[in-house]
Motif scaffolding. Sequence first.
Motif, PDB file in Angstrom:
ATOM      1  N   LEU A   3       0.486  -1.157   0.284  1.00  0.00           N
ATOM      2  CA  LEU A   3      -0.230  -0.201  -0.314  1.00  0.00           C
ATOM      3  C   LEU A   3       0.834   1.192   0.119  1.00  0.00           C
ATOM      4  CD1 LEU A   3      -2.367  -1.460   2.513  1.00  0.00           C
ATOM      5  CD2 LEU A   3      -2.962  -1.164  -0.282  1.00  0.00           C
ATOM      6  N   ASP A   4       2.116   1.380   0.353  1.00  0.00           N
ATOM      7  CA  ASP A   4       2.892   2.612   0.731  1.00  0.00           C
ATOM      8  C   ASP A   4       3.929   2.354   0.992  1.00  0.00           C
ATOM      9  OD1 ASP A   4       0.791   3.806   2.337  1.00  0.00           O
ATOM     10  OD2 ASP A   4       1.140   3.116   4.431  1.00  0.00           O
ATOM     11  N   GLY A   5       4.375   1.008  -0.344  1.00  0.00           N
ATOM     12  CA  GLY A   5       5.703   1.814  -0.455  1.00  0.00           C
ATOM     13  C   GLY A   5       6.759   1.598   0.981  1.00  0.00           C
TER      14      GLY A   5
END
Length: 66
Positions: A3-5
């Motif tokens: 989702l966010d890296g």
Amino acid sequence: MLLDGRQSQLSRYTIKGQKQLYREQNLPEKQEGWYLIPGKVDKVSWLLIVFFVTTLGALYLLTVSI
């Protein structure tokens, strides 16, 4: 990660984040010979692992001999 890296900072709820927090705030790693910081295993605790493996070995030997 999906989702966010990759995060640029460590979360304080991870082991690496806790180690970093202890270093930054100069908190003691041990108290009365026991580790306060997560991710560290006390020397005495290794005896529990040895006891567990020994118990499993003894139980195995008992089942083989029957």
